[in-house]
Design an enzyme around this catalytic site. Structure first.
Site, PDB file in Angstrom:
ATOM      1  N   SER A  61       0.851  -1.437   0.049  1.00  0.00           N
ATOM      2  CA  SER A  61      -0.154  -0.059   0.012  1.00  0.00           C
ATOM      3  C   SER A  61       0.700   1.329   0.033  1.00  0.00           C
ATOM      4  O   SER A  61       0.399   2.520  -0.243  1.00  0.00           O
ATOM      5  CB  SER A  61      -0.891  -0.107   1.220  1.00  0.00           C
ATOM      6  OG  SER A  61      -0.306   0.322   2.395  1.00  0.00           O
ATOM      7  N   LYS A  98       1.062   4.615   6.672  1.00  0.00           N
ATOM      8  CA  LYS A  98       0.541   5.558   5.754  1.00  0.00           C
ATOM      9  C   LYS A  98       0.965   6.912   5.994  1.00  0.00           C
ATOM     10  O   LYS A  98       1.920   6.977   6.911  1.00  0.00           O
ATOM     11  CB  LYS A  98      -1.148   5.722   6.106  1.00  0.00           C
ATOM     12  CG  LYS A  98      -1.865   4.161   6.177  1.00  0.00           C
ATOM     13  CD  LYS A  98      -1.831   3.581   4.736  1.00  0.00           C
ATOM     14  CE  LYS A  98      -2.673   2.585   4.757  1.00  0.00           C
ATOM     15  NZ  LYS A  98      -2.722   1.863   3.466  1.00  0.00           N
TER      16      LYS A  98
END
Length: 142
Positions: A61, A98
């Site tokens: 991701s 993230k």
């Protein structure tokens, strides 16, 4: 020269030897014969500090930020997270890596891969930022 010869191994097993400058992607540099003094990778990455943690990455991701599956992250808990930092956060007690971003609705956690959605705090019961990613180490040979 007709063959490639292996470079001799370093005598010291405790310190890394560092080549001065950068490795050229094109032609050899005349500065290649100049060497820096040995350096300790744990000192350079500050990994012995009590506020520094290591975590292995699982998934892709964050691939567009240069963080790849199987890589190792150095996470510093002493840095105050701010917009633009890549962070290790616990989302409903699950660790995720993230990029921290600010939106009109508040803070969000952004993925660096269009196949993964961003995460807004309103979508989950709890989001806690554990620390800021300061280094990403990617294996290239096993």
């Amino acid at each position: 020269m007709n063959a490639l010869t292996p470079y001799p191994l370093a005598a010291s097993k405790e310190l890394l030897h560092v080549l001065a400058g950068c490795a050229a992607g094109g032609f050899p540099s005349p500065a290649a014969d100049y060497y820096e003094p040995p350096l300790s990778l744990d000192e350079r990455l500050n990994i012995r500090a009590p506020h520094v943690w290591l975590v292995q990455v699982e998934g892709d991701s964050m691939r567009d930020a240069g963080i790849f599956n199987g890589g190792l992250l150095v996470v510093d808990r002493s840095i105050t997270p701010s917009a633009g930092h890549i962070v290790l956060a616990y989302v409903d007690n699950q660790p995720l890596v993230k990029r921290l971003a600010k939106s009109p609705a508040g803070w969000i956690l952004e993925s660096a891969n269009p196949d993964y959605p961003n995460i807004a705090p309103s979508q989950y019961d709890s989001i806690e930022v554990f620390g800021v990613v300061v280094w990403s180490l990617t294996p290239h040979a096993h």
